[in-house]
Design an enzyme around this catalytic site. Structure first.
Site, short mmCIF file in Angstrom:
data_model
loop_
_atom_site.label_atom_id
_atom_site.label_comp_id
_atom_site.label_asym_id
_atom_site.label_seq_id
_atom_site.Cartn_x
_atom_site.Cartn_y
_atom_site.Cartn_z
N HIS A 363 34.63 38.97 52.20
CA HIS A 363 36.07 39.19 52.10
C HIS A 363 36.78 39.23 53.44
O HIS A 363 37.93 38.82 53.55
CB HIS A 363 36.35 40.44 51.26
CG HIS A 363 36.20 40.13 49.81
ND1 HIS A 363 35.01 40.27 49.15
CD2 HIS A 363 37.08 39.60 48.93
CE1 HIS A 363 35.17 39.86 47.91
NE2 HIS A 363 36.41 39.46 47.74
N GLU A 604 35.36 34.67 36.64
CA GLU A 604 34.55 34.63 37.86
C GLU A 604 33.11 35.05 37.62
O GLU A 604 32.30 35.11 38.54
CB GLU A 604 35.19 35.46 38.98
CG GLU A 604 35.55 36.88 38.61
CD GLU A 604 36.23 37.63 39.76
OE1 GLU A 604 36.23 37.15 40.89
OE2 GLU A 604 36.75 38.73 39.49
N ASP A 628 33.50 34.13 43.47
CA ASP A 628 32.44 34.85 42.77
C ASP A 628 31.74 33.95 41.77
O ASP A 628 30.52 34.05 41.59
CB ASP A 628 33.02 36.08 42.06
CG ASP A 628 33.17 37.23 43.04
OD1 ASP A 628 32.19 37.48 43.77
OD2 ASP A 628 34.24 37.84 43.09
N CYS A 675 42.13 30.65 42.07
CA CYS A 675 42.56 31.38 43.27
C CYS A 675 41.42 31.63 44.25
O CYS A 675 41.56 32.41 45.19
CB CYS A 675 43.23 32.69 42.89
SG CYS A 675 42.19 33.79 41.94
C1 PEP Z 1 37.13 34.97 43.70
O1 PEP Z 1 36.12 35.61 43.42
O2 PEP Z 1 37.18 33.74 43.72
C2 PEP Z 1 38.37 35.68 44.04
C3 PEP Z 1 39.50 35.03 44.20
O3 PEP Z 1 38.28 37.01 44.25
P1 PEP Z 1 37.65 37.68 45.55
O4 PEP Z 1 37.38 36.62 46.56
O5 PEP Z 1 38.64 38.69 46.02
O6 PEP Z 1 36.41 38.31 45.03
MG MG Z 2 36.22 37.71 42.97
#
Ligand code: PEP
Ligand code: MG
Length: 759
Positions: A363, A604, A628, A675
């Site tokens: 992250h 996800e 994910d 996303c």
């Molecule tokens: C993802 O898992 O693609 C997502 C957008 O969430 P994060 O990266 O915050 O886990």
């Molecule tokens: Mg995620």
């Protein structure tokens, strides 16, 4: 055996450079194995020869002089075969080569083990003995285990030397290159500022200081701070502890005296060492002495000294962080970067980031991309604590870092930085233009946000909405859970800034690699553990406060959408929907007049892919979290640099899953967006558009690049590329064919520097 190994590794680890590390290795291994000779040969990458670097038992004058090519001698044979060699009489072997200068003719038996680091042979560890005899299995196992353990230690010692501008033989060298994984694209030239983990003495580096009096003062203040803490602690526990137990505090106080630890540290500071380094040195010596004792009681005393050391260090670190001045071109280096660290450097001074742990999908790397800061992750071989203050180059495209760069290299990278700046300027012109393909397909581009600075960046780049607001980011930067009122203010700011555009707020997604200092979750398998919706359903009070704050914040704006992370099945969705309705009822009862916002689920987890239809029926929209989804489909920890090569969102299984989600969501008449970071990769975005995603949500930095790309590619062509991509079973072939196609279309510009993955 384990104890002997542990002691040797510990001693080698505290060696100041490669030469002394190797000296300790040969001495201790010779002692432990009762052999007459122990030697280390290291492969010199420049000459491709194994050079004798240290020996006990052979003629020391031959160190650095005797060397052999991989096809020469027994050492060369061990190195090329990457296997141990155990000989009763070395001279009988056809590959035996005699070096007069070593005096080795006196030794008959030979046992050699390769030293392998990250799949590469870096050297050979050898023991020899006078009498003819085959070393037994136990001895062979010991040497192999020893060399496996020492590989990392040798690499570390060598890297430490190179950072100080020293080559293998102690001669000056220019730059050294360290390889990690790309975190955020871009290049940076700057100076390292190391953020050490709090109160960890082991990683404190040596540092020479001119102002000795200032260091002595700092140390005196730290001593006084700890003394005061001890007195308070002792008084607080007065009623709970027996007098003899409380005597421990007196022991601590005595240890701080001039005649003990306090005086020893002061003496080291007076030699010109900074206070933290002096403390590490003195505490380390005491701890080593205690730990090597065979008496259990005395061994335990090591932990008292360590504890005192940590307490003193905490005071010294606090004083340092208050007086730290950041240079204009700061490159932040840490063992594990955290979002909170990113905020420590004043605006405009941070040019690069380096993290020893984590990978491109961690992250913190995602935040770095959003901020447009070149980043390298997973730099496991960098002795990071030693680089403070030296010049670095960060290559976020290739995932490389150079220490002590040469003039030529610095110029080369400064040019890249300038080119990037011009490219970004050129893309600014796209801001007002819609994202529409030449054959008229409209593709809404949304933005992912989390940090406050993302709002301004998103607006500058012409985002059409927020597809993912990571609410955990403001939680992570805080020292405690923000109250409903505090959350309301934060959410209101987001909603108002983008109004009337929609803002998709994701409910708290902590766990995995997103930790809250005030709500620690310790698990063996955090990505498969208590994460996202699992935490908030177990803590409805957190979930309710958050959704109430979101709803209240949207009053009069009505551009809120709520998104639920980590949904693995209908039961979780229903429970979450129930809580959202409850929160909605409560805020309306309190007089806030807001409509029920659209609610969506993140797809996800692979389980959600196969339940897209059922989930879609109960929500207003879906959003794929490809970060994910990729990690769970491919069983590749997104945070682990060792398997970063296997993490690939263009893997055929991921592409098939995405295609299925779009088809099934549309089958239920529900819009679906994506996303994950994949949406911000200009080449991948073409495939996503062809699949039929209704919007793409990405970091603001990449948005203009994706817009530029989609404005050049017809939807018809995108569909052709998708059909081709889906026809391949090998991820590498998918990458190459996509690259080639874009090159043929004259669109290669955006898949070079600036793209995410399809470099
Ligand atoms: C993802 O898992 O693609 C997502 C957008 O969430 P994060 O990266 O915050 O886990
Ligand atoms: Mg995620």
């Amino acid at each position: 055996m384990l104890n002997t190994l542990r002691k040797i590794v510990q001693e080698v680890n505290s060696a100041k450079d490669l030469k002394s590390a190797l000296g300790i290795i040969v001495l201790r291994v010779k002692e432990a194995m009762g052999s007459q000779v122990c030697s280390v040969y290291l492969l010199d990458p420049e000459t491709n020869r194994f050079v004798l670097m240290a020996t006990e038992g052979l003629n020391k004058r031959s160190i650095g002089k005797v060397s052999m090519a991989p096809n020469e001698g027994l050492v060369g044979l061990v190195g090329t075969r990457e296997e141990p060699l155990n000989l009763e009489n070395a001279a009988d072997h056809p590959r035996y080569r005699y070096f007069a200068e070593t005096g080795e003719e006196r030794f008959a038996s030979f046992l050699g083990a390769p030293i392998i680091h990250h799949r590469r042979v870096v050297g050979v560890l050898v023991i020899q003995q006078k009498e003819r005899r085959q070393f037994d299995e136990g001895e062979e196992a010991f040497l192999v285990t020893m060399s496996a353990q020492l590989a990392g230690v040798i690499a570390h010692a060598e890297a430490t030397g190179s950072i100080r501008g020293l080559g293998r033989q102690g001669k000056g060298i220019q730059e050294a290159r360290f390889v990690g994984v790309p975190g955020s694209p871009g290049a940076a030239v700057g100076r390292a500022v190391v953020m050490l983990p709090p109160a960890d003495l082991e990683v404190v580096p040596d540092k020479a200081v001119d102002d000795i009096d200032a260091e002595l003062k700092l140390f005196e203040n730290a001593l006084e701070g700890v003394r005061e803490d001890m007195r308070k602690l002792s008084a607080k526990l007065a009623t709970q502890l027996r007098p003899e137990e409380r005597a421990l505090f007196d022991v601590y106080l005595m240890m701080l005296e001039d005649a003990a630890l306090g005086g020893e540290v002061t003496a080291v500071i007076k030699t010109g060492q900074w206070a933290q380094g002096a403390l590490r040195q003195v505490v380390g010596e005491h701890v080593n002495r205690f730990e090597l004792m065979d008496d259990d009681y005395l061994r335990e005393r090591a932990s008292d000294v360590k504890d005192l050391g940590r307490r003193l260090l905490a005071y010294l670190q606090e004083a340092r962080s208050q007086s730290l001045v950041y240079a204009d071109n700061t490159i932040l280096v840490s063992e594990e970067l955290t979002p909170a660290m990113l905020g420590e450097v004043p605006e405009g001074k941070l040019v690069g980031l380096v993290s020893v742990l984590g990978s491109g999908n961690s992250h913190v790397a995602i935040l770095a991309r959003a901020m447009g800061i070149p980043t390298v992750m997973g730099l496991v071989d960098l002795p990071y604590s030693k680089v403070d203050g030296i010049e670095l180059i960060v290559d976020g495209y290739k995932g490389e870092v150079f220490t002590n760069p040469s003039e030529v290299l610095r110029k080369q990278y400064s040019d890249v930085v300038e080119e990037e700046r011009q490219l970004a300027q050129g893309l600014d012109a796209l801001r007002e233009l819609p994202c529409i393909t030449p054959d008229g397909h409209r593709m809404p581009l949304w933005v992912n946000t989390g940090l406050l600075a993302d709002v301004a960046r998103a607006q500058q780049r012409g985002a059409e909405g927020v597809g993912l607001y990571r609410t955990e980011v403001p939680f992570m930067i805080n020292q405690r859970f923000p109250s409903e009122k505090e959350q309301l203010a934060i959410y209101r700011e987001q909603l108002a800034a983008f109004h009337p555009l929609p803002v998709t707020m994701r409910t708290l997604d902590i766990g995995g690699d997103k930790a809250l200092s005030y709500f620690p979750i310790k698990e063996d398998n955090p990505f498969l553990g208590w994460r996202g919706i699992r935490v908030t359903l177990d803590h409805p009070e957190i979930f309710l406060v958050q959704t109430r704050a979101m709803l209240k914040a949207s009053e009069g704006l009505n551009n809120l959408r709520i998104l639920l992370p980590m949904i693995s099945g209908i039961h979780e969705l229903e429970e979450a929907l129930h809580l959202i309705h409850r929160a909605w009822g409560e805020v309306r009862d309190e007089g806030t007049d807001v409509p029920m916002p659209p609610v969506g689920v993140m797809v996800e987890i692979p389980a959600a892919v196969y339940q897209t239809k059922e989930l879609a029926r109960q929500v207003d929209f879906l959003s794929v979290g490809s970060n994910d989804l990729t990690q769970y489909l491919l069983a590749v920890d997104r945070n682990n640099p060792r398997v970063a090569d296997l993490y690939d969102y263009l893997h055929p299984a991921v592409l098939q899953a995405l295609n299925t989600v779009v088809r099934d969501a549309h089958g239920e008449g529900k819009p679906v967006s994506i996303c994950g970071e994949m949406a911000g990769d200009p080449a991948a975005a073409i495939l996503l558009m062809a699949m039929g995603f209704d919007s793409l949500s990405m970091n603001a930095t990449n948005l203009p690049k994706v817009k530029w790309m989609l404005r050049q590619v017809n939807m018809g062509k995108a569909k052709e590329l998708l059909v081709e991509a889906l026809s391949h079973d090998n991820p590498q072939v998918i990458h190459s064919s996509l690259q080639l196609a874009l090159k043929n279309l004259g669109l290669a510009r955006m898949i070079g520097p600036g793209a995410n993955k399809t470099l």
